[in-house]
Design a protein around this motif. Structure first.
Motif, mmCIF file in Angstrom:
data_model
loop_
_atom_site.group_PDB
_atom_site.id
_atom_site.type_symbol
_atom_site.label_atom_id
_atom_site.label_comp_id
_atom_site.label_asym_id
_atom_site.label_seq_id
_atom_site.Cartn_x
_atom_site.Cartn_y
_atom_site.Cartn_z
ATOM 1 N N ALA A 1 0.855 -1.191 0.000
ATOM 2 C CA ALA A 1 0.000 0.000 0.000
ATOM 3 C C ALA A 1 0.891 1.243 0.000
ATOM 4 O O ALA A 1 0.970 1.965 0.996
ATOM 5 N N PRO A 2 1.574 1.493 -1.123
ATOM 6 C CA PRO A 2 2.481 2.643 -1.173
ATOM 7 C C PRO A 2 1.734 3.954 -0.936
ATOM 8 O O PRO A 2 0.606 4.118 -1.384
ATOM 9 N N GLY A 3 2.382 4.840 -0.188
ATOM 10 C CA GLY A 3 1.784 6.145 0.081
ATOM 11 C C GLY A 3 0.819 6.160 1.252
ATOM 12 O O GLY A 3 0.282 7.206 1.598
ATOM 13 N N GLU A 4 0.565 5.007 1.864
ATOM 14 C CA GLU A 4 -0.336 4.956 3.022
ATOM 15 C C GLU A 4 0.496 4.818 4.299
ATOM 16 O O GLU A 4 1.588 4.268 4.285
ATOM 17 N N THR A 5 -0.045 5.323 5.399
ATOM 18 C CA THR A 5 0.662 5.270 6.668
ATOM 19 C C THR A 5 -0.107 4.415 7.677
ATOM 20 O O THR A 5 -1.335 4.331 7.625
ATOM 21 N N VAL A 6 0.635 3.809 8.583
ATOM 22 C CA VAL A 6 0.049 2.907 9.578
ATOM 23 C C VAL A 6 -0.707 3.693 10.644
ATOM 24 O O VAL A 6 -0.186 4.643 11.227
ATOM 25 N N VAL A 7 -1.944 3.278 10.882
ATOM 26 C CA VAL A 7 -2.777 3.828 11.952
ATOM 27 C C VAL A 7 -2.661 2.920 13.179
ATOM 28 O O VAL A 7 -2.520 3.374 14.301
ATOM 29 N N LEU A 8 -2.706 1.603 12.935
ATOM 30 C CA LEU A 8 -2.697 0.616 14.011
ATOM 31 C C LEU A 8 -2.242 -0.720 13.457
ATOM 32 O O LEU A 8 -2.604 -1.083 12.335
ATOM 33 N N SER A 9 -1.460 -1.450 14.243
ATOM 34 C CA SER A 9 -1.057 -2.800 13.882
ATOM 35 C C SER A 9 -1.381 -3.699 15.076
ATOM 36 O O SER A 9 -1.026 -3.363 16.209
ATOM 37 N N VAL A 10 -2.098 -4.804 14.820
ATOM 38 C CA VAL A 10 -2.494 -5.701 15.905
ATOM 39 C C VAL A 10 -2.200 -7.147 15.522
ATOM 40 O O VAL A 10 -2.122 -7.494 14.350
ATOM 41 N N HIS A 11 -2.069 -7.971 16.537
ATOM 42 C CA HIS A 11 -1.916 -9.412 16.362
ATOM 43 C C HIS A 11 -3.302 -10.026 16.528
ATOM 44 O O HIS A 11 -4.066 -9.587 17.384
ATOM 45 N N ILE B 1 -13.174 -15.774 12.950
ATOM 46 C CA ILE B 1 -13.522 -15.364 14.315
ATOM 47 C C ILE B 1 -12.183 -15.187 15.028
ATOM 48 O O ILE B 1 -11.450 -16.164 15.200
ATOM 49 N N ALA B 2 -11.847 -13.936 15.393
ATOM 50 C CA ALA B 2 -10.536 -13.709 16.011
ATOM 51 C C ALA B 2 -10.586 -12.579 17.022
ATOM 52 O O ALA B 2 -11.407 -11.668 16.929
ATOM 53 N N THR B 3 -9.668 -12.665 17.957
ATOM 54 C CA THR B 3 -9.444 -11.614 18.946
ATOM 55 C C THR B 3 -8.267 -10.783 18.467
ATOM 56 O O THR B 3 -7.255 -11.331 18.032
ATOM 57 N N LEU B 4 -8.397 -9.456 18.531
ATOM 58 C CA LEU B 4 -7.319 -8.547 18.151
ATOM 59 C C LEU B 4 -6.568 -8.132 19.409
ATOM 60 O O LEU B 4 -7.192 -7.697 20.388
ATOM 61 N N LEU B 5 -5.245 -8.262 19.369
ATOM 62 C CA LEU B 5 -4.417 -8.014 20.546
ATOM 63 C C LEU B 5 -3.335 -6.980 20.248
ATOM 64 O O LEU B 5 -2.747 -6.992 19.155
ATOM 65 N N ALA B 6 -3.079 -6.112 21.220
ATOM 66 C CA ALA B 6 -1.972 -5.160 21.157
ATOM 67 C C ALA B 6 -1.272 -5.212 22.507
ATOM 68 O O ALA B 6 -1.921 -5.072 23.540
ATOM 69 N N ALA C 1 -17.077 -12.130 10.544
ATOM 70 C CA ALA C 1 -17.624 -12.149 9.187
ATOM 71 C C ALA C 1 -17.936 -10.756 8.672
ATOM 72 O O ALA C 1 -18.356 -9.881 9.414
ATOM 73 N N GLY C 2 -17.726 -10.589 7.393
ATOM 74 C CA GLY C 2 -17.999 -9.320 6.719
ATOM 75 C C GLY C 2 -17.015 -9.068 5.577
ATOM 76 O O GLY C 2 -17.439 -8.885 4.466
ATOM 77 N N PRO C 3 -15.733 -9.052 5.795
ATOM 78 C CA PRO C 3 -15.040 -9.085 7.091
ATOM 79 C C PRO C 3 -15.118 -7.744 7.820
ATOM 80 O O PRO C 3 -15.020 -6.694 7.207
ATOM 81 N N ASN C 4 -15.312 -7.835 9.143
ATOM 82 C CA ASN C 4 -15.393 -6.683 10.029
ATOM 83 C C ASN C 4 -14.248 -6.717 11.026
ATOM 84 O O ASN C 4 -13.854 -7.800 11.480
ATOM 85 N N TRP C 5 -13.772 -5.529 11.380
ATOM 86 C CA TRP C 5 -12.822 -5.367 12.477
ATOM 87 C C TRP C 5 -13.411 -4.308 13.382
ATOM 88 O O TRP C 5 -13.747 -3.214 12.936
ATOM 89 N N GLU C 6 -13.581 -4.627 14.658
ATOM 90 C CA GLU C 6 -14.115 -3.693 15.652
ATOM 91 C C GLU C 6 -13.060 -3.430 16.701
ATOM 92 O O GLU C 6 -12.478 -4.369 17.250
ATOM 93 N N HIS C 7 -12.847 -2.161 16.991
ATOM 94 C CA HIS C 7 -11.921 -1.771 18.045
ATOM 95 C C HIS C 7 -12.720 -1.551 19.330
ATOM 96 O O HIS C 7 -13.910 -1.202 19.278
ATOM 97 N N ALA C 8 -12.067 -1.724 20.468
ATOM 98 C CA ALA C 8 -12.728 -1.553 21.763
ATOM 99 C C ALA C 8 -13.261 -0.131 21.967
ATOM 100 O O ALA C 8 -14.166 0.079 22.775
ATOM 101 N N TYR D 1 -2.739 -7.813 11.538
ATOM 102 C CA TYR D 1 -3.581 -6.918 10.753
ATOM 103 C C TYR D 1 -3.028 -5.513 10.909
ATOM 104 O O TYR D 1 -2.847 -5.026 12.035
ATOM 105 N N VAL D 2 -2.742 -4.888 9.770
ATOM 106 C CA VAL D 2 -2.222 -3.522 9.752
ATOM 107 C C VAL D 2 -3.299 -2.636 9.135
ATOM 108 O O VAL D 2 -3.757 -2.897 8.020
ATOM 109 N N PHE D 3 -3.685 -1.610 9.878
ATOM 110 C CA PHE D 3 -4.716 -0.664 9.436
ATOM 111 C C PHE D 3 -4.018 0.596 8.944
ATOM 112 O O PHE D 3 -3.229 1.191 9.684
ATOM 113 N N LEU D 4 -4.308 0.993 7.709
ATOM 114 C CA LEU D 4 -3.607 2.102 7.068
ATOM 115 C C LEU D 4 -4.559 3.208 6.636
ATOM 116 O O LEU D 4 -5.756 2.955 6.438
ATOM 117 N N LYS D 5 -4.009 4.411 6.474
ATOM 118 C CA LYS D 5 -4.786 5.527 5.933
ATOM 119 C C LYS D 5 -3.975 6.171 4.821
ATOM 120 O O LYS D 5 -2.745 6.052 4.774
#
Length: 164
Positions: free
Chosen positions: A29-39, A64-69, A79-86, A158-162
């Motif tokens: 994803a050239p030109g995008e920056t990391v917002v959050l990276s989780v295991h 079905i997964a748990t996101l950890l930092a 499913a979706g796929p969806n990612w929900e933050h706390a 999972y790396v979330f970029l903007k």
């Protein structure tokens, strides 16, 4: 004596950075920056279904997964796929690129375009999600009964970029 010690220490510091390989072009994803990276730790769920040839085979159904930092739960993936933050923010994605996992047992690495946002928080500016460093998740073997479910454990980053 201190110079002899300093050189190996510098080499240790440079080692991981020098060994880091660029992401496969299909998920970069050239030109995008990391917002959050989780295991993520969880399972890929499969359903026994008839294929176009009429034979039963395992078909991917949902993650079905748990996101950890830093070892703490910060969200979930489903499913979706969806990612929900706390914090209440969430994104939905659509796969637009993939690259093979490290072994035949590993699900592919993905690049997903964010197609929808919910809530407000850390995931609000996210435009792209990358799934990398997958371990496991593929289900092999035959299925004998339509409608049966099985899961295969997996982990990933999972790396979330903007944009920008």
């Amino acid at each position: 004596m201190s110079i002899k010690l300093a050189v190996p220490c510098l080499m240790l510091l440079a080692g991981p950075a020098a060994a880091a390989e660029p992401l496969p072009e299909a998920i970069a994803a050239p030109g995008e920056t990391v917002v959050l990276s989780v295991h993520a730790e969880g399972a890929q769920v499969y359903e026994c279904k008839a294929g176009t040839d009429g034979k039963l085979a395992w078909a991917f159904r949902e993650p079905i997964a748990t996101l950890l930092a830093e070892g703490k739960t910060v969200g979930r993936h489903y499913a979706g796929p969806n990612w929900e933050h706390a914090d209440g923010s969430a994104v939905v994605g659509k796969a637009i690129g993939n690259a093979p996992g490290a072994t035949a047992a590993d699900i592919p690495w993905l690049k997903l375009e964010v197609t929808a946002h919910r809530g407000s928080g850390v995931l609000t500016p996210v435009t792209t999600v990358q799934r990398t460093n997958t371990l496991g998740g593929k289900l092999d073997g035959t299925c004998d009964k339509a409608g049966e479910f099985r899961s295969a454990t997996y982990s990933a980053v999972y790396v979330f970029l903007k944009k920008g």
